[in-house]
Write an enzyme that holds these catalytic residues in place. Structure first.
Site, mmCIF file in Angstrom:
data_model
loop_
_atom_site.group_PDB
_atom_site.id
_atom_site.type_symbol
_atom_site.label_atom_id
_atom_site.label_comp_id
_atom_site.label_asym_id
_atom_site.label_seq_id
_atom_site.Cartn_x
_atom_site.Cartn_y
_atom_site.Cartn_z
ATOM 1 N N THR A 276 -0.703 0.609 -1.314
ATOM 2 C CA THR A 276 -1.015 -0.154 -2.622
ATOM 3 C C THR A 276 -2.238 0.349 -3.432
ATOM 4 O O THR A 276 -3.548 0.714 -2.855
ATOM 5 C CB THR A 276 -1.790 -1.758 -2.012
ATOM 6 N N SER B 207 2.023 -6.182 5.548
ATOM 7 C CA SER B 207 0.755 -5.671 5.269
ATOM 8 C C SER B 207 -0.160 -5.484 6.364
ATOM 9 O O SER B 207 -0.280 -6.101 7.385
ATOM 10 C CB SER B 207 -0.198 -7.240 4.408
ATOM 11 N N TYR C 142 -3.634 -0.580 2.886
ATOM 12 C CA TYR C 142 -4.859 -0.603 2.134
ATOM 13 C C TYR C 142 -5.671 0.677 2.995
ATOM 14 O O TYR C 142 -5.879 0.476 4.269
ATOM 15 C CB TYR C 142 -5.524 -1.801 2.234
ATOM 16 N N HIS D 282 -0.216 -7.686 -8.458
ATOM 17 C CA HIS D 282 -0.784 -8.061 -7.376
ATOM 18 C C HIS D 282 -0.733 -9.791 -7.600
ATOM 19 O O HIS D 282 -1.705 -10.387 -7.051
ATOM 20 C CB HIS D 282 -2.295 -7.931 -7.321
ATOM 21 N N LYS E 127 2.400 0.807 -4.824
ATOM 22 C CA LYS E 127 2.621 -0.437 -5.282
ATOM 23 C C LYS E 127 1.407 -0.945 -5.899
ATOM 24 O O LYS E 127 0.334 -0.534 -5.591
ATOM 25 C CB LYS E 127 2.310 -1.561 -3.940
HETATM 26 C C1 LIG Z 1 -2.012 -14.835 -0.365
HETATM 27 C C2 LIG Z 1 -1.467 -13.371 -0.764
HETATM 28 C C3 LIG Z 1 -1.918 -12.542 -0.115
HETATM 29 C C4 LIG Z 1 -1.677 -11.316 -0.365
HETATM 30 N N1 LIG Z 1 -1.911 -9.854 0.505
HETATM 31 C C5 LIG Z 1 -1.505 -8.841 -0.225
HETATM 32 C C6 LIG Z 1 -1.767 -7.557 0.825
HETATM 33 O O1 LIG Z 1 -2.447 -7.425 1.676
HETATM 34 N N2 LIG Z 1 -1.512 -6.445 0.257
HETATM 35 C C7 LIG Z 1 -0.782 -6.245 -1.111
HETATM 36 O O2 LIG Z 1 -0.379 -5.173 -1.484
HETATM 37 N N3 LIG Z 1 -0.632 -7.403 -1.687
HETATM 38 C C8 LIG Z 1 -0.954 -8.549 -1.279
HETATM 39 N N4 LIG Z 1 -0.637 -9.457 -2.045
HETATM 40 C C9 LIG Z 1 0.032 -9.383 -3.377
HETATM 41 C C10 LIG Z 1 1.382 -9.571 -3.202
HETATM 42 O O3 LIG Z 1 2.091 -8.365 -2.418
HETATM 43 C C11 LIG Z 1 2.270 -9.802 -4.430
HETATM 44 O O4 LIG Z 1 2.022 -8.543 -5.093
HETATM 45 C C12 LIG Z 1 2.189 -10.855 -5.303
HETATM 46 O O5 LIG Z 1 1.916 -12.053 -4.605
HETATM 47 C C13 LIG Z 1 3.485 -10.939 -6.119
HETATM 48 O O6 LIG Z 1 3.194 -12.190 -6.965
HETATM 49 P P1 LIG Z 1 3.868 -13.624 -6.703
HETATM 50 O O7 LIG Z 1 2.887 -14.256 -5.620
HETATM 51 O O8 LIG Z 1 3.597 -14.274 -8.034
HETATM 52 O O9 LIG Z 1 5.108 -13.587 -6.030
HETATM 53 C C14 LIG Z 1 -0.884 -10.916 -1.825
HETATM 54 C C15 LIG Z 1 -0.423 -12.050 -2.398
HETATM 55 C C16 LIG Z 1 -0.812 -13.470 -2.038
HETATM 56 C C17 LIG Z 1 -0.382 -14.696 -2.756
#
Ligand SMILES: Cc1cc2nc3c(=O)[nH]c(=O)nc-3n(C[C@H](O)[C@H](O)[C@H](O)COP(=O)(O)O)c2cc1C
Length: 369
Positions: free
Chosen positions: A160, A110, A134, A246, A222
């Site tokens: 994303t 990220s 982003y 997400h 994404k």
């Molecule tokens: C703490 C946290 C931070 C995240 N930060 C980002 C991010 O910076 N960019 C992004 O595209 N998705 C982000 N996500 C979403 C994840 O990439 C992913 O889509 C999601 O966590 C998948 O679901 P799961 O947590 O049930 O495995 C984040 C998720 C979490 C839990």
């Protein structure tokens, strides 16, 4: 840091992470938007599929391997982009990249994560790194970010597209917790572009076409869910669609990405990769997504929990446990390779009870004082 050599199940990873994380950080990592229907729905979607296995098919030799953009993967899984990794382990993205490299899976970095992309790439030259962007600036800003990804040797870039605004995550609001305040966004020169900007809210397919024109690196979008958007993504030059809500952190009451795999496949055809995430915690979960037509599944919360439980060794252990689980599932389904997984092995069912910590931590809040 412990070696995690004594962790035998991903259940233990959840239990250890819960004991180690401050309550507000646990809530930030495991919570979702508003009423958390989308968050819980991701697990319910996985739990609403049962296996109908085949037998007597000689599964003595098995492989969990696959590939993405011509690069081999030991397991059809990858570390999803997480912006605040250093909240869970001080090494942050360095730990995730090292574990992914050791396990033979790609690692999304990220743009919000720590340390800087270049430092991670220098430390892990053999890792398959994918920069997740982003958009926090104008087109010159985007050109410069893509240049950084190319210079760092990234295998692909990922935009994303599900975050026009920031989801209302009520646990964080109640805890008065802000990840932006807790973490230094080192990938941004001025460090101030952390809040969602007008540029991000104003993104359109024209920006995808512009991004496509900037680089020959594979482009992943994404946060796609609608089959028509999957089709538009392919039409605008995306090399893969990444189905995701997400982790239930953006739009509440959002469909689970799992349930959109077959429609996305139908929309973009058999050749382009379909990535998916949301609620994946087990080898059997990955097998279900692949049986529906996905190429690989992303690990979000489980990655954060594994980091909290044991740093880079914790993530490596988590990935090796998923690989062992998937290999077991293949054998018991009558498959030798992941390519043999198909929808004929699945039936819809009522999601029943589970006694596993792993399946039940979602939706569990820290007790309120
Ligand atoms: C703490 C946290 C931070 C995240 N930060 C980002 C991010 O910076 N960019 C992004 O595209 N998705 C982000 N996500 C979403 C994840 O990439 C992913 O889509 C999601 O966590 C998948 O679901 P799961 O947590 O049930 O495995 C984040 C998720 C979490 C839990």
């Amino acid at each position: 840091m412990d070696t995690s050599a004594d962790i035998f199940t991903n259940d233990e990873i959840v239990t250890r992470a819960r004991a180690r994380l401050a309550p507000a950080v646990w809530d930030y990592l495991t919570g979702g938007a508003e009423s958390e229907r989308a968050l819980c729905g991701n697990r319910l979607a996985l739990d609403s599929l049962a296996f109908l296995p085949r037998v007597l098919r000689d599964v003595a030799e098995r492989s969990t391997a696959t590939s993405l953009f011509g690069r081999s993967m030991a397991l059809p899984a990858f570390l999803a982009p997480i912006g605040s990794l250093s909240l869970f382990d001080k090494e942050g993205a360095l730990a995730s990249a090292a574990a992914a490299r050791a396990a033979g899976v790609p690692c999304f970095i990220s743009i919000m994560s720590q340390p800087a992309l270049e430092e991670v790439a220098r430390a892990e030259p053999d890792a398959v790194l994918i920069l997740q962007i982003y958009v926090r600036g104008d087109r010159d800003w985007l050109r410069q970010v893509v240049g950084r990804a190319e210079a760092a040797g990234c295998a692909a870039i990922c935009l994303t597209v599900d975050s026009a605004v920031y989801g209302r995550r009520e646990r964080d609001l109640r805890n008065r917790f802000s990840s932006a305040a807790a973490v230094d966004r080192v990938n941004f020169d001025d460090r101030k572009s952390v809040q969602i900007t007008t540029e991000q809210a104003a993104l359109s397919w024209d920006d995808v076409a512009f991004l496509r024109s900037l680089t020959r690196l594979p482009l992943i979008l994404k946060g796609i869910l609608h089959p028509e958007d999957a089709r538009l993504a392919a039409e605008h030059g995306a090399d893969a669609v990444y189905l995701s809500n997400h982790g239930g952190r953006q739009l509440d009451h959002c469909v689970p990405a799992l349930d959109q795999i077959e429609a996305a496949r139908a929309a973009i055809g058999a050749d382009k990769p379909v990535l998916v995430d949301g609620g994946f915690l087990r080898g059997t979960d990955i097998a279900k997504a692949l049986a529906l037509g996905a190429t690989a599944a992303g690990l979000g919360k489980l990655q954060g929990l594994a980091l909290a439980a044991g740093g880079r060794a914790g993530v490596e252990t988590m990935l090796s446990l998923l690989k062992a689980e998937l290999s077991n599932a293949l054998a018991l389904l009558g498959c030798r390779t992941v390519a043999q997984l198909d929808a004929a092995l699945l039936r819809r069912t009522q999601p029943g009870l589970s006694s596993s910590v792993l399946s039940t931590f979602i939706g569990q809040r820290q007790p309120q004082t």
